[in-house]
Design a protein around this motif. Structure first.
Motif, PDB file in Angstrom:
ATOM      1  N   MET A  92     -64.885 -97.477 -97.602  1.00 60.56           N
ATOM      2  CA  MET A  92     -65.766 -97.622 -96.440  1.00 60.56           C
ATOM      3  C   MET A  92     -65.827 -99.084 -95.998  1.00 60.56           C
ATOM      4  SD  MET A  92     -69.149 -95.316 -96.657  1.00 60.56           S
ATOM      5  CE  MET A  92     -69.507 -95.068 -98.374  1.00 60.56           C
ATOM      6  N   PHE A  93     -65.982 -99.990 -96.996  1.00 61.26           N
ATOM      7  CA  PHE A  93     -66.059-101.424 -96.730  1.00 61.26           C
ATOM      8  C   PHE A  93     -64.806-101.882 -95.990  1.00 61.26           C
ATOM      9  CE2 PHE A  93     -65.758-105.910 -98.300  1.00 61.26           C
ATOM     10  CZ  PHE A  93     -66.986-106.355 -97.885  1.00 61.26           C
ATOM     11  N   TRP A  94     -63.652-101.424 -96.463  1.00 60.19           N
ATOM     12  CA  TRP A  94     -62.353-101.829 -95.926  1.00 60.19           C
ATOM     13  C   TRP A  94     -62.221-101.395 -94.466  1.00 60.19           C
ATOM     14  CZ3 TRP A  94     -59.868-104.655 -99.547  1.00 60.19           C
ATOM     15  CH2 TRP A  94     -58.555-105.063 -99.281  1.00 60.19           C
ATOM     16  N   HIS A  95     -62.501-100.123 -94.198  1.00 59.87           N
ATOM     17  CA  HIS A  95     -62.387 -99.614 -92.824  1.00 59.87           C
ATOM     18  C   HIS A  95     -63.420-100.277 -91.911  1.00 59.87           C
ATOM     19  CE1 HIS A  95     -59.438 -96.786 -94.040  1.00 59.87           C
ATOM     20  NE2 HIS A  95     -60.246 -96.077 -94.788  1.00 59.87           N
ATOM     21  N   PHE A  96     -64.599-100.548 -92.482  1.00 55.61           N
ATOM     22  CA  PHE A  96     -65.653-101.180 -91.693  1.00 55.61           C
ATOM     23  C   PHE A  96     -65.226-102.579 -91.242  1.00 55.61           C
ATOM     24  CE2 PHE A  96     -69.424-103.979 -91.664  1.00 55.61           C
ATOM     25  CZ  PHE A  96     -70.101-103.404 -90.615  1.00 55.61           C
ATOM     26  N   LEU A  97     -64.548-103.321 -92.123  1.00 55.60           N
ATOM     27  CA  LEU A  97     -64.116-104.668 -91.753  1.00 55.60           C
ATOM     28  C   LEU A  97     -63.055-104.620 -90.664  1.00 55.60           C
ATOM     29  CD1 LEU A  97     -64.048-106.576 -95.109  1.00 55.60           C
ATOM     30  CD2 LEU A  97     -65.683-106.712 -93.258  1.00 55.60           C
ATOM     31  N   ASP A  98     -62.221-103.592 -90.706  1.00 57.84           N
ATOM     32  CA  ASP A  98     -61.239-103.422 -89.640  1.00 57.84           C
ATOM     33  C   ASP A  98     -61.950-103.159 -88.314  1.00 57.84           C
ATOM     34  OD1 ASP A  98     -58.740-103.294 -88.578  1.00 57.84           O
ATOM     35  OD2 ASP A  98     -58.337-101.238 -89.197  1.00 57.84           O
ATOM     36  N   LEU A  99     -63.017-102.374 -88.389  1.00 55.22           N
ATOM     37  CA  LEU A  99     -63.808-102.057 -87.195  1.00 55.22           C
ATOM     38  C   LEU A  99     -64.439-103.324 -86.609  1.00 55.22           C
ATOM     39  CD1 LEU A  99     -66.267 -99.082 -87.143  1.00 55.22           C
ATOM     40  CD2 LEU A  99     -67.020-101.284 -86.369  1.00 55.22           C
ATOM     41  N   VAL A 100     -64.992-104.170 -87.488  1.00 52.07           N
ATOM     42  CA  VAL A 100     -65.593-105.423 -87.005  1.00 52.07           C
ATOM     43  C   VAL A 100     -64.513-106.295 -86.364  1.00 52.07           C
ATOM     44  CG1 VAL A 100     -66.747-107.557 -87.703  1.00 52.07           C
ATOM     45  CG2 VAL A 100     -67.481-105.381 -88.662  1.00 52.07           C
ATOM     46  N   TRP A 101     -63.307-106.272 -86.947  1.00 54.11           N
ATOM     47  CA  TRP A 101     -62.232-107.103 -86.420  1.00 54.11           C
ATOM     48  C   TRP A 101     -61.869-106.698 -84.988  1.00 54.11           C
ATOM     49  CZ3 TRP A 101     -60.516-111.670 -87.280  1.00 54.11           C
ATOM     50  CH2 TRP A 101     -59.307-112.080 -86.734  1.00 54.11           C
ATOM     51  N   VAL A 102     -62.033-105.411 -84.660  1.00 56.27           N
ATOM     52  CA  VAL A 102     -61.791-104.955 -83.284  1.00 56.27           C
ATOM     53  C   VAL A 102     -62.682-105.751 -82.336  1.00 56.27           C
ATOM     54  CG1 VAL A 102     -61.968-103.010 -81.690  1.00 56.27           C
ATOM     55  CG2 VAL A 102     -61.064-102.651 -83.979  1.00 56.27           C
ATOM     56  N   GLY A 103     -63.968-105.897 -82.715  1.00 56.47           N
ATOM     57  CA  GLY A 103     -64.879-106.690 -81.897  1.00 56.47           C
ATOM     58  C   GLY A 103     -64.456-108.148 -81.846  1.00 56.47           C
ATOM     59  N   VAL A 104     -63.985-108.673 -82.993  1.00 54.20           N
ATOM     60  CA  VAL A 104     -63.629-110.095 -83.046  1.00 54.20           C
ATOM     61  C   VAL A 104     -62.425-110.377 -82.153  1.00 54.20           C
ATOM     62  CG1 VAL A 104     -62.799-111.954 -84.522  1.00 54.20           C
ATOM     63  CG2 VAL A 104     -64.594-110.443 -85.348  1.00 54.20           C
ATOM     64  N   PHE A 105     -61.352-109.600 -82.316  1.00 48.58           N
ATOM     65  CA  PHE A 105     -60.172-109.956 -81.521  1.00 48.58           C
ATOM     66  C   PHE A 105     -60.385-109.665 -80.038  1.00 48.58           C
ATOM     67  CE2 PHE A 105     -58.412-105.558 -82.205  1.00 48.58           C
ATOM     68  CZ  PHE A 105     -58.034-105.276 -80.902  1.00 48.58           C
ATOM     69  N   SER A 106     -61.155-108.605 -79.728  1.00 44.78           N
ATOM     70  CA  SER A 106     -61.386-108.294 -78.315  1.00 44.78           C
ATOM     71  C   SER A 106     -62.298-109.318 -77.675  1.00 44.78           C
ATOM     72  CB  SER A 106     -62.018-106.912 -78.163  1.00 44.78           C
ATOM     73  OG  SER A 106     -61.207-105.940 -78.728  1.00 44.78           O
ATOM     74  N   TYR A 107     -63.467-109.518 -78.318  1.00 40.51           N
ATOM     75  CA  TYR A 107     -64.476-110.318 -77.650  1.00 40.51           C
ATOM     76  C   TYR A 107     -64.249-111.817 -77.842  1.00 40.51           C
ATOM     77  CZ  TYR A 107     -68.764-111.822 -75.653  1.00 40.51           C
ATOM     78  OH  TYR A 107     -69.654-112.441 -74.839  1.00 40.51           O
ATOM     79  N   VAL A 108     -64.113-112.239 -79.108  1.00 39.81           N
ATOM     80  CA  VAL A 108     -64.059-113.674 -79.372  1.00 39.81           C
ATOM     81  C   VAL A 108     -62.742-114.270 -78.867  1.00 39.81           C
ATOM     82  CG1 VAL A 108     -64.107-115.425 -81.172  1.00 39.81           C
ATOM     83  CG2 VAL A 108     -65.573-113.428 -81.344  1.00 39.81           C
ATOM     84  N   TYR A 109     -61.632-113.613 -79.180  1.00 40.49           N
ATOM     85  CA  TYR A 109     -60.334-114.207 -78.840  1.00 40.49           C
ATOM     86  C   TYR A 109     -59.900-113.849 -77.415  1.00 40.49           C
ATOM     87  CZ  TYR A 109     -59.398-115.649 -83.667  1.00 40.49           C
ATOM     88  OH  TYR A 109     -59.426-116.259 -84.890  1.00 40.49           O
ATOM     89  N   LEU A 110     -59.677-112.555 -77.152  1.00 42.67           N
ATOM     90  CA  LEU A 110     -59.071-112.188 -75.866  1.00 42.67           C
ATOM     91  C   LEU A 110     -59.981-112.559 -74.697  1.00 42.67           C
ATOM     92  CD1 LEU A 110     -57.373-108.765 -76.703  1.00 42.67           C
ATOM     93  CD2 LEU A 110     -56.343-111.014 -76.531  1.00 42.67           C
ATOM     94  N   ILE A 111     -61.274-112.229 -74.820  1.00 46.38           N
ATOM     95  CA  ILE A 111     -62.183-112.581 -73.728  1.00 46.38           C
ATOM     96  C   ILE A 111     -62.484-114.072 -73.761  1.00 46.38           C
ATOM     97  CG2 ILE A 111     -64.515-112.193 -72.839  1.00 46.38           C
ATOM     98  CD1 ILE A 111     -64.137-109.262 -73.495  1.00 46.38           C
ATOM     99  N   GLY A 112     -62.463-114.674 -74.976  1.00 50.48           N
ATOM    100  CA  GLY A 112     -62.656-116.124 -75.086  1.00 50.48           C
ATOM    101  C   GLY A 112     -61.577-116.892 -74.343  1.00 50.48           C
ATOM    102  N   VAL A 113     -60.365-116.351 -74.341  1.00 47.72           N
ATOM    103  CA  VAL A 113     -59.275-117.000 -73.613  1.00 47.72           C
ATOM    104  C   VAL A 113     -59.503-116.892 -72.109  1.00 47.72           C
ATOM    105  CG1 VAL A 113     -56.834-116.713 -73.033  1.00 47.72           C
ATOM    106  CG2 VAL A 113     -57.541-116.801 -75.411  1.00 47.72           C
ATOM    107  N   LEU A 114     -60.113-115.784 -71.689  1.00 44.02           N
ATOM    108  CA  LEU A 114     -60.294-115.549 -70.253  1.00 44.02           C
ATOM    109  C   LEU A 114     -61.475-116.304 -69.665  1.00 44.02           C
ATOM    110  CD1 LEU A 114     -59.742-111.690 -70.215  1.00 44.02           C
ATOM    111  CD2 LEU A 114     -58.170-113.417 -69.375  1.00 44.02           C
ATOM    112  N   ARG A 115     -62.409-116.741 -70.516  1.00 47.16           N
ATOM    113  CA  ARG A 115     -63.629-117.385 -70.004  1.00 47.16           C
ATOM    114  C   ARG A 115     -63.313-118.598 -69.142  1.00 47.16           C
ATOM    115  NH1 ARG A 115     -69.083-116.696 -73.060  1.00 47.16           N
ATOM    116  NH2 ARG A 115     -68.462-115.817 -75.044  1.00 47.16           N
TER     117      ARG A 115
END
Lengths: 137, 208
Positions: B185-208
């Motif tokens: 559960m922990f492992w899959h959950f961290l992958d789920l959080v990473w979806v938020g990280v790469f989408s929001y922090v990185y991809l949208i961070g580049v677009l800001r």
């Protein structure tokens, strides 16, 4: 995704924990989840790295929507969350948390966005003098 | 599958949503799930910090200047494949196939270690460019969020190594199944959080 696979029964035979078999999932659910997650990852990377859409705001919205969809893909196909796991308590805890997270994220961003907008120098009445003196200091 | 208790006649009255009492004989999985939900709040607050401070560059580098999207794509692929191979290990556990299970766990662990390695490399690179966590509020929030996630993956990997030793020694016992389900559960959950990280922090961070 919750087919009671015959394989899942092997390890827990002799125990009264049939409830927990749903946690293991099946090969099919992992492969479906992987395919969906890969597609939902490649699209936003392609959109941003390839500068596909001119409109920046539209790109941001699409990336956000795809992220939310992918989070649900992970919850369903990898975490195997459904109304039956742990007798429904997992789902209850999840819904409670999801509501709180949406409130925390949404409200904070909304409040601070408005605060930033309204605190901009020059947007408040009577600050024009302050604004002019800024570059000198 | 989950209707054993109902069949036993303990729930003759109509039930609302939770069809069973929490399983008292093994509440670990429910407890661990609630821990993950609390972890979710930690990440939510770090995401809020990044959302609010993400454009406060203080004259320093912006997201589009410091983020390496090709490296990010590799990182994302590593974590996603690691999540799936962990799932394969769980399937092998269900079949009672110890050596195949340990093999898939090793693959998942190596991929996660590679993820952490790439991330450390990225951090060192950024600090070398003068884009360390002290440079601006944007970079502070970035290092806090991505670093917290990276620490989770690191400790998950350590936990995995310990569990692999246990599994190798004592085999697929009920205790080890329970522990492995929590780590899964922990492992899959961290992958789920990473979806938020790469989408929001990185991809949208580049677009800001």
């Amino acid at each position: 995704m919750n087919h009671p696979s015959p394989s899942g029964a092997a390890a827990s035979s002799g125990h009264d924990e049939g409830v927990m078999q749903a946690h293991e999932g099946s090969l099919r659910s992992y492969l479906t989840g992987f395919a969906l997650a890969a597609i939902l990852t490649i699209i936003p990377f392609w959109l941003v790295m390839g500068h596909v859409i001119e409109n920046r705001f539209a790109t941001i919205v699409i990336v956000l929507v795809l992220a939310v969809v992918q989070i649900f893909v992970h919850i369903i196909y990898f975490l195997h969350l459904d109304t039956r796991s742990e007798g429904g308590w997992n789902m209850l805890a999840f819904i409670f948390s999801a509501v709180l997270v949406v409130i925390v994220l949404g409200a904070s961003i909304w409040v601070l966005y408005n605060e930033n907008m309204n605190m901009m120098p020059g947007m408040m009445p009577g600050t024009s003098q302050h604004q002019h003196s800024m570059p000198e200091s | 599958m989950s209707t054993n208790a109902i069949a036993a006649g303990r729930h003759a009255a109509p039930t609302f949503y939770c069809r069973q009492e929490p399983p008292l004989h093994n509440g670990t999985l429910l407890g661990f799930w609630i821990y993950l939900m609390s972890d979710c709040f930690i990440f939510a607050s770090l995401f809020v910090a990044n959302a609010v401070l993400g454009s406060h560059y203080a004259g320093g580098p912006t997201g589009s200047q410091v983020f390496d999207l090709t490296g990010l794509a590799w990182n994302t692929a590593l974590l996603l494949v690691s999540s799936v191979t962990f799932g394969f290990a769980m399937l092998q556990m269900g079949r009672g196939n110890k050596s195949a299970m340990l093999g898939w766990l090793a693959v998942a662990g190596i991929l996660a270690a590679a993820f952490v390695g790439l991330e450390i490399h990225e951090f060192i690179d950024m600090i070398g460019q003068g884009a360390g966590p002290g440079r601006s509020a944007f970079l502070s929030s970035f290092f806090a969020l991505v670093g917290t996630h990276g620490l989770h993956v690191t400790f998950g990997t350590l936990w995995l190594i310990v569990l692999m030793v246990q599994l190798n020694r004592y085999g697929i016992t009920q205790e080890n199944i329970r522990r492995l389900r929590c780590l899964s559960m922990f492992w899959h959950f961290l992958d789920l959080v990473w979806v938020g990280v790469f989408s929001y922090v990185y991809l949208i961070g580049v677009l800001r």
